[in-house]
Design an enzyme around this catalytic site. Structure first.
Site: not given
Ligand code: THU
Length: 129
Positions: A49, A85
């Protein structure tokens, strides 16, 4: 959402093997995509994101709505495994309107104000118009 799913193919995620894609539609209709990019120094990892949103800024575009797809989330996993997140919600807060729509694959659509109520902001900072 189709663009977000496709963007997940570009993820660099050798540590988690959890591919995430995001797509932002901007006010001029342009769709900007991003994928998560991990690093051996784990804290340097950036979510799909934020890659997409920062890319919008770098291109001089105003983000309107965002789709995110956690294509590796298990079908029987809790919805939390598909949600943006907290760090990404704070970045959305800075760059998108409160009423902007966030589409979450396998979950549904939410207003940004639902995802991050009572968000932190600096009173003097310039925000999304
Ligand atoms: N991740 C995202 O790309 N977006 C989120 O909102 C949550 C987590 C990714 C970060 C990491 O590379 C993987 O997901 C595992 O946490």
């Amino acid at each position: 959402m189709k663009a977000a799913r496709q963007a997940a193919d570009k993820a660099h995620c050798p540590y988690s093997n959890f591919h995430v894609g995001a797509a932002v539609r901007c006010t001029d209709g342009t769709v900007v995509t991003g994928s998560n990019v991990e690093n051996a120094s784990f804290g340097l990892t950036i979510c799909a994101e934020r890659v997409a949103l920062f890319s919008c800024v770098a291109q001089g575009l105003q983000p309107l709505e965002l789709a995110v797809s956690c294509v590796d989330a298990q079908s029987d996993a809790s919805p939390g495994s598909r949600m943006p997140c907290g760090a990404c919600r704070q970045v959305m807060q800075e760059l998108m309107l409160q009423q902007a729509t966030i589409h979450i694959d396998g979950v549904g659509s939410r207003r940004l104000s639902e995802l991050l109520p009572d968000a932190f902001e600096l009173g003097s900072a310039e925000k999304a118009p």
